[in-house]
Scaffold this motif. Structure first.
Motif, PDB file in Angstrom:
ATOM      1  N   GLY A   2     -48.149 -36.119   9.609  1.00 55.76           N
ATOM      2  CA  GLY A   2     -47.146 -36.112   8.549  1.00 55.76           C
ATOM      3  C   GLY A   2     -46.829 -34.710   8.080  1.00 55.76           C
ATOM      4  O   GLY A   2     -45.652 -34.356   7.876  1.00 55.76           O
ATOM      5  N   ALA A   3     -47.870 -33.873   7.923  1.00 56.81           N
ATOM      6  CA  ALA A   3     -47.669 -32.522   7.406  1.00 56.81           C
ATOM      7  C   ALA A   3     -46.916 -31.633   8.391  1.00 56.81           C
ATOM      8  O   ALA A   3     -45.916 -30.995   8.023  1.00 56.81           O
ATOM      9  CB  ALA A   3     -49.020 -31.892   7.061  1.00 56.81           C
ATOM     10  N   ILE A   4     -47.373 -31.584   9.640  1.00 56.99           N
ATOM     11  CA  ILE A   4     -46.748 -30.627  10.566  1.00 56.99           C
ATOM     12  C   ILE A   4     -45.366 -31.104  11.019  1.00 56.99           C
ATOM     13  O   ILE A   4     -44.520 -30.273  11.363  1.00 56.99           O
ATOM     14  CB  ILE A   4     -47.647 -30.334  11.783  1.00 56.99           C
ATOM     15  N   THR A   5     -45.111 -32.405  10.987  1.00 62.60           N
ATOM     16  CA  THR A   5     -43.764 -32.885  11.305  1.00 62.60           C
ATOM     17  C   THR A   5     -42.787 -32.421  10.231  1.00 62.60           C
ATOM     18  O   THR A   5     -41.695 -31.934  10.532  1.00 62.60           O
ATOM     19  CB  THR A   5     -43.736 -34.422  11.416  1.00 62.60           C
ATOM     20  N   GLY A   6     -43.185 -32.583   8.969  1.00 60.92           N
ATOM     21  CA  GLY A   6     -42.331 -32.104   7.882  1.00 60.92           C
ATOM     22  C   GLY A   6     -42.144 -30.602   7.927  1.00 60.92           C
ATOM     23  O   GLY A   6     -41.026 -30.094   7.716  1.00 60.92           O
ATOM     24  N   ILE A   7     -43.196 -29.857   8.231  1.00 59.31           N
ATOM     25  CA  ILE A   7     -43.114 -28.395   8.312  1.00 59.31           C
ATOM     26  C   ILE A   7     -42.247 -27.969   9.489  1.00 59.31           C
ATOM     27  O   ILE A   7     -41.459 -27.012   9.383  1.00 59.31           O
ATOM     28  CB  ILE A   7     -44.531 -27.787   8.430  1.00 59.31           C
ATOM     29  N   ALA A   8     -42.389 -28.673  10.612  1.00 63.20           N
ATOM     30  CA  ALA A   8     -41.583 -28.350  11.794  1.00 63.20           C
ATOM     31  C   ALA A   8     -40.094 -28.541  11.515  1.00 63.20           C
ATOM     32  O   ALA A   8     -39.262 -27.704  11.889  1.00 63.20           O
ATOM     33  CB  ALA A   8     -42.019 -29.215  12.972  1.00 63.20           C
ATOM     34  N   ILE A   9     -39.754 -29.637  10.857  1.00 67.26           N
ATOM     35  CA  ILE A   9     -38.346 -29.909  10.545  1.00 67.26           C
ATOM     36  C   ILE A   9     -37.818 -28.919   9.502  1.00 67.26           C
ATOM     37  O   ILE A   9     -36.704 -28.402   9.611  1.00 67.26           O
ATOM     38  CB  ILE A   9     -38.178 -31.349  10.029  1.00 67.26           C
ATOM     39  N   GLY A  10     -38.638 -28.662   8.482  1.00 65.90           N
ATOM     40  CA  GLY A  10     -38.189 -27.796   7.397  1.00 65.90           C
ATOM     41  C   GLY A  10     -38.127 -26.325   7.757  1.00 65.90           C
ATOM     42  O   GLY A  10     -37.243 -25.604   7.295  1.00 65.90           O
ATOM     43  N   SER A  11     -39.053 -25.850   8.589  1.00 65.22           N
ATOM     44  CA  SER A  11     -39.098 -24.415   8.908  1.00 65.22           C
ATOM     45  C   SER A  11     -38.453 -24.067  10.239  1.00 65.22           C
ATOM     46  O   SER A  11     -37.905 -22.968  10.393  1.00 65.22           O
ATOM     47  CB  SER A  11     -40.554 -23.944   8.930  1.00 65.22           C
ATOM     48  N   GLN A  12     -38.555 -24.975  11.208  1.00 63.67           N
ATOM     49  CA  GLN A  12     -38.089 -24.718  12.569  1.00 63.67           C
ATOM     50  C   GLN A  12     -38.731 -23.458  13.152  1.00 63.67           C
ATOM     51  O   GLN A  12     -38.136 -22.757  13.985  1.00 63.67           O
ATOM     52  CB  GLN A  12     -36.557 -24.588  12.608  1.00 63.67           C
ATOM     53  N   ASP A  13     -39.943 -23.157  12.689  1.00 68.65           N
ATOM     54  CA  ASP A  13     -40.647 -21.959  13.133  1.00 68.65           C
ATOM     55  C   ASP A  13     -41.957 -22.365  13.798  1.00 68.65           C
ATOM     56  O   ASP A  13     -42.818 -22.987  13.160  1.00 68.65           O
ATOM     57  CB  ASP A  13     -40.915 -21.037  11.945  1.00 68.65           C
ATOM     58  N   HIS A  14     -42.079 -21.999  15.072  1.00 72.81           N
ATOM     59  CA  HIS A  14     -43.235 -22.412  15.865  1.00 72.81           C
ATOM     60  C   HIS A  14     -44.542 -21.886  15.277  1.00 72.81           C
ATOM     61  O   HIS A  14     -45.529 -22.626  15.148  1.00 72.81           O
ATOM     62  CB  HIS A  14     -43.055 -21.907  17.298  1.00 72.81           C
ATOM     63  N   TYR A  15     -44.559 -20.611  14.923  1.00 72.67           N
ATOM     64  CA  TYR A  15     -45.772 -19.994  14.386  1.00 72.67           C
ATOM     65  C   TYR A  15     -46.202 -20.658  13.083  1.00 72.67           C
ATOM     66  O   TYR A  15     -47.392 -20.917  12.864  1.00 72.67           O
ATOM     67  CB  TYR A  15     -45.530 -18.496  14.156  1.00 72.67           C
ATOM     68  N   THR A  16     -45.243 -20.955  12.225  1.00 75.40           N
ATOM     69  CA  THR A  16     -45.546 -21.581  10.937  1.00 75.40           C
ATOM     70  C   THR A  16     -46.182 -22.953  11.136  1.00 75.40           C
ATOM     71  O   THR A  16     -47.127 -23.322  10.432  1.00 75.40           O
ATOM     72  CB  THR A  16     -44.269 -21.723  10.089  1.00 75.40           C
ATOM     73  N   VAL A  17     -45.670 -23.708  12.086  1.00 73.35           N
ATOM     74  CA  VAL A  17     -46.207 -25.045  12.356  1.00 73.35           C
ATOM     75  C   VAL A  17     -47.648 -24.961  12.851  1.00 73.35           C
ATOM     76  O   VAL A  17     -48.526 -25.685  12.360  1.00 73.35           O
ATOM     77  CB  VAL A  17     -45.342 -25.781  13.400  1.00 73.35           C
ATOM     78  N   ILE A  18     -47.897 -24.069  13.803  1.00 69.28           N
ATOM     79  CA  ILE A  18     -49.246 -23.942  14.350  1.00 69.28           C
ATOM     80  C   ILE A  18     -50.227 -23.446  13.288  1.00 69.28           C
ATOM     81  O   ILE A  18     -51.345 -23.967  13.155  1.00 69.28           O
ATOM     82  CB  ILE A  18     -49.249 -22.996  15.565  1.00 69.28           C
ATOM     83  N   LEU A  19     -49.796 -22.428  12.516  1.00 66.77           N
ATOM     84  CA  LEU A  19     -50.652 -21.903  11.457  1.00 66.77           C
ATOM     85  C   LEU A  19     -50.951 -22.981  10.418  1.00 66.77           C
ATOM     86  O   LEU A  19     -52.101 -23.178  10.017  1.00 66.77           O
ATOM     87  CB  LEU A  19     -49.982 -20.705  10.782  1.00 66.77           C
TER      88      LEU A  19
END
Length: 232
Positions: free
Chosen positions: A32-49
Motif C-alpha cells: 500500500g505504501a510504495i504503490t502510493g509513493i510510486a504514483i505520487g512521486s514517479q521517482d524510482h529512487y524515492t520508491v526504493i528508499l
C-alpha cells in the motif's frame, strides 16, 4: 492427544501465527505504501528508499511489539503459576480434591482418577504441573519462546515486505508497479490458503480473505498517490 502433544501443537501454532502475521503485514503495508509513493512521486529512487525504510522500521517495530506482548503474557502466566504453587502448599487437601474432580471431568474413571490424584499429590512438582495444565489451562512454556517468536516476527515481516519491493529493484517504475501488485497478491493468497493447514477453514476462502485485506491497502495507497499527483 497427550499433554506433550497438546503443548507441542500449541507452541507450533503460536509460531506459525507469528510467521503468517508478520509476512501478511509486511506484504500489505509495504504494498500500500510504495504503490502510493510510486504514483505520487514517479521517482524510482524515492520508491526504493521509502520501501526499504518502511520494511526496516516496521520489522523492528513489529518484533518489539511481539516481544512486549508475549513477554507480558508469559509474566502474567508465571504469576498465576506462583499463586497456584502457594495454594498447593497452603490448601493441600482442597487442591487434591479439586484435582480429582478435574480428572473425572476429563473422562478418567473414578478409581483411576483417585490413584492419579494420590500419585500427583505426593510430588509437589507433578501436582503443580497437573494443576497448571488442568485448572489454569496453561501449557508449559520456556522464557526462550518469547525471544524466538519476536525473531520470527522480525524475519517474516522482512520477507513479506520484499515481495512488493523486489520488482522495483529490477524494473523501471511503470513496469514494476503491476508486477509488484501481482506478486504480492499471489503471495497473500498463498499465505491465507496455507494457513488452513492449521484450521478447518476452506483454503480458497481463507486465501480470498487475506487477498481482500491486501486489496484494501492497495486501494488506499493508490488513492492517496493519485491525490498527491493531482495537487502537485
Amino acid at each position: 492427544m497427550t499433554k506433550y502433544q497438546h503443548s507441542r501443537d500449541t507452541s507450533i501454532g503460536s509460531k506459525v501465527r507469528e510467521v503468517i502475521f508478520g509476512m501478511e503485514d509486511g506484504m500489505v503495508s509495504t504494498l500500500g505504501a510504495i504503490t502510493g509513493i510510486a504514483i505520487g512521486s514517479q521517482d524510482h529512487y524515492t520508491v526504493i528508499l521509502s520501501g526499504t525504510v518502511i520494511i526496516a522500521v516496521e520489522s523492528v517495530s513489529m518484533a518489539i511489539g511481539s516481544y512486549i506482548s508475549n513477554r507480558s503474557e508469559y509474566e502474567i502466566n508465571q504469576g498465576r503459576i506462583e499463586e497456584e504453587k502457594e495454594e498447593i502448599r497452603d490448601f493441600a487437601v482442597q487442591e487434591k480434591k479439586e484435582l480429582f474432580r478435574m480428572f473425572v471431568r476429563d473422562g478418567w474413571p473414578s478409581k483411576l482418577a483417585r490413584k492419579m490424584t494420590k500419585t500427583a499429590s505426593e510430588d509437589n512438582d507433578l501436582m503443580l504441573k497437573e494443576m497448571t495444565y488442568r485448572e489454569l489451562l496453561l501449557a508449559g512454556k520456556s522464557e526462550n519462546i518469547v525471544f524466538k517468536k519476536s525473531l520470527l516476527m522480525f524475519i517474516s515481516y522482512i520477507i513479506g515486505g520484499l515481495f512488493p519491493l523486489v520488482a522495483y529493484l529490477i524494473l523501471p517504475i511503470k513496469n514494476a508497479m503491476p508486477v509488484s501488485i501481482g506478486i504480492t497478491m499471489i503471495g497473500l493468497f498463498i499465505i491465507g490458503s496455507t494457513a488452513t493447514r492449521f484450521s478447518k477453514v476452506t483454503w480458497y476462502k481463507a486465501g480470498a480473505r487475506v487477498l481482500l485485506l491486501g486489496l484494501i491497502a492497495l486501494v488506499i495507497g493508490y488513492l492517496i498517490g493519485e491525490l498527491a499527483t493531482a495537487y502537485k
